[in-house]
Write a protein that holds these residues in place. Structure first.
Motif, PDB file in Angstrom:
ATOM      1  N   SER A   1     -10.637  14.536   9.120  1.00 42.39           N
ATOM      2  CA  SER A   1     -11.458  14.958   7.995  1.00 42.39           C
ATOM      3  C   SER A   1     -11.067  16.337   7.528  1.00 42.39           C
ATOM      4  O   SER A   1     -10.553  17.153   8.292  1.00 42.39           O
ATOM      5  CB  SER A   1     -12.947  14.943   8.380  1.00 42.39           C
ATOM      6  OG  SER A   1     -13.351  13.638   8.719  1.00 42.39           O
TER       7      SER A   1
ATOM      8  N   ALA B   1      -8.696  12.001   0.752  1.00 46.08           N
ATOM      9  CA  ALA B   1      -8.525  13.192  -0.085  1.00 46.08           C
ATOM     10  C   ALA B   1      -7.099  13.283  -0.612  1.00 46.08           C
ATOM     11  O   ALA B   1      -6.876  13.612  -1.783  1.00 46.08           O
ATOM     12  CB  ALA B   1      -8.871  14.449   0.712  1.00 46.08           C
TER      13      ALA B   1
ATOM     14  N   ARG C   1     -16.593  16.711  -7.259  1.00 42.67           N
ATOM     15  CA  ARG C   1     -17.356  15.454  -7.323  1.00 42.67           C
ATOM     16  C   ARG C   1     -16.394  14.253  -7.388  1.00 42.67           C
ATOM     17  O   ARG C   1     -16.636  13.220  -6.752  1.00 42.67           O
ATOM     18  CB  ARG C   1     -18.275  15.454  -8.541  1.00 42.67           C
ATOM     19  CG  ARG C   1     -19.372  16.511  -8.492  1.00 42.67           C
ATOM     20  CD  ARG C   1     -20.369  16.293  -9.622  1.00 42.67           C
ATOM     21  NE  ARG C   1     -21.333  17.381  -9.716  1.00 42.67           N
ATOM     22  CZ  ARG C   1     -21.235  18.390 -10.565  1.00 42.67           C
ATOM     23  NH1 ARG C   1     -20.223  18.434 -11.436  1.00 42.67           N
ATOM     24  NH2 ARG C   1     -22.144  19.356 -10.585  1.00 42.67           N
TER      25      ARG C   1
ATOM     26  N   ALA D   1     -14.477   8.051  -1.516  1.00 47.16           N
ATOM     27  CA  ALA D   1     -15.343   6.937  -1.126  1.00 47.16           C
ATOM     28  C   ALA D   1     -14.746   5.605  -1.565  1.00 47.16           C
ATOM     29  O   ALA D   1     -14.805   4.608  -0.844  1.00 47.16           O
ATOM     30  CB  ALA D   1     -16.725   7.124  -1.735  1.00 47.16           C
TER      31      ALA D   1
ATOM     32  N   ALA E   1     -14.370  19.818   3.842  1.00 49.67           N
ATOM     33  CA  ALA E   1     -15.512  19.400   3.033  1.00 49.67           C
ATOM     34  C   ALA E   1     -16.155  18.120   3.560  1.00 49.67           C
ATOM     35  O   ALA E   1     -17.092  17.607   2.959  1.00 49.67           O
ATOM     36  CB  ALA E   1     -15.080  19.197   1.587  1.00 49.67           C
TER      37      ALA E   1
ATOM     38  N   VAL F   1     -14.915  13.517  -3.939  1.00 51.49           N
ATOM     39  CA  VAL F   1     -15.827  12.787  -3.057  1.00 51.49           C
ATOM     40  C   VAL F   1     -15.937  11.328  -3.496  1.00 51.49           C
ATOM     41  O   VAL F   1     -15.867  10.408  -2.672  1.00 51.49           O
ATOM     42  CB  VAL F   1     -17.216  13.456  -3.047  1.00 51.49           C
ATOM     43  CG1 VAL F   1     -18.206  12.618  -2.265  1.00 51.49           C
ATOM     44  CG2 VAL F   1     -17.118  14.865  -2.455  1.00 51.49           C
TER      45      VAL F   1
ATOM     46  N   VAL G   1     -14.624  15.241   3.789  1.00 50.64           N
ATOM     47  CA  VAL G   1     -13.968  14.090   3.177  1.00 50.64           C
ATOM     48  C   VAL G   1     -12.784  13.701   4.054  1.00 50.64           C
ATOM     49  O   VAL G   1     -11.973  14.566   4.405  1.00 50.64           O
ATOM     50  CB  VAL G   1     -13.481  14.418   1.757  1.00 50.64           C
ATOM     51  CG1 VAL G   1     -12.765  13.222   1.158  1.00 50.64           C
ATOM     52  CG2 VAL G   1     -14.654  14.836   0.893  1.00 50.64           C
TER      53      VAL G   1
END
Length: 205
Positions: free
Chosen positions: A84, A94, A63, A70, A87, A66, A89
């Motif tokens: 990417s 990441a 969590r 963001a 997942a 992510v 992301v």
């Protein structure tokens, strides 16, 4: 921190020297094993460390990954990276989140080494395992209780509270044991429910 990691004769602050690059490698190994990112079985720098950490801690980190990604995506330097991860992301974001966790863990390791040097004024590299062990305990406690909100402004804010955890405190030890038990009970319950569902399906119910 780099100055204190240098020989004690040059730093002059009572903190024994240690190899900073080797310490970073140890932190990398601890994070990889805690998060279950290793493909093949590997030897942990800390024998008592769970490899990997319980599932609740790994879900909390997912969590955070992510949410941190963001927040990092708002950074202009990373906005153009469209690669990417598996997942979903973006890879650059990441990496940014993992880098923040790594850097905070390195600072925590240095703080734990200072504690060891205060407790043992004649500490040598043979005592460095105590600092590694304390860092691993703190990471497990931190990831196990990590709460990710919706208003994460930057990845660095996610992992800053790591430095406040005292791995030697009885409360930290109890929290880790409690989290392991709760996570294990959840896994057993999920597997039991899956087995019951499979039996019901076989019987056509």
């Amino acid at each position: 921190m780099l100055r204190e990691a240098a020989p004690a004769s040059s730093s002059g602050n009572g903190v024994a020297e240690y190899l900073f690059s080797a310490a970073c490698i140890n932190i990398s190994a601890i994070l990889v094993l805690l998060l279950g990112l290793n493909v093949t079985p590997s030897m942990s720098p800390v024998r008592s460390m769970p490899c990997p950490v319980h599932s609740v801690a790994r879900k909390n980190f997912a969590r955070a990954l992510v949410a941190g990604a963001a927040a990092a995506s708002k950074t202009p330097q990373l906005a153009g990276d469209v690669e990417s991860s598996a997942a979903g992301v973006p890879a650059a974001e990441a990496r940014e989140v993992l880098a923040e966790l790594f850097s905070n863990a390195v600072f925590k390791l240095h703080a734990e080494w200072r504690v060891v040097c205060v407790r043992k004024p004649n500490a040598t590299l043979l005592d460095f395992g105590d600092a590694l062990s304390g860092t691993a305990v703190a990471l497990e406690r931190f990831l196990g209780g990590l709460a990710v909100g919706k208003d994460v402004s930057s990845p660095s804010r996610l992992f800053a509270p790591l430095e406040l955890i005292d791995p030697a405190h009885w409360y930290t030890q109890c929290q880790n044991q409690f989290a392991r038990c709760c996570s294990g009970a959840q896994e057993v319950a999920c597997r039991l429910c899956a087995a019951v569902a499979q039996l019901l399906t076989e019987f056509g119910l």
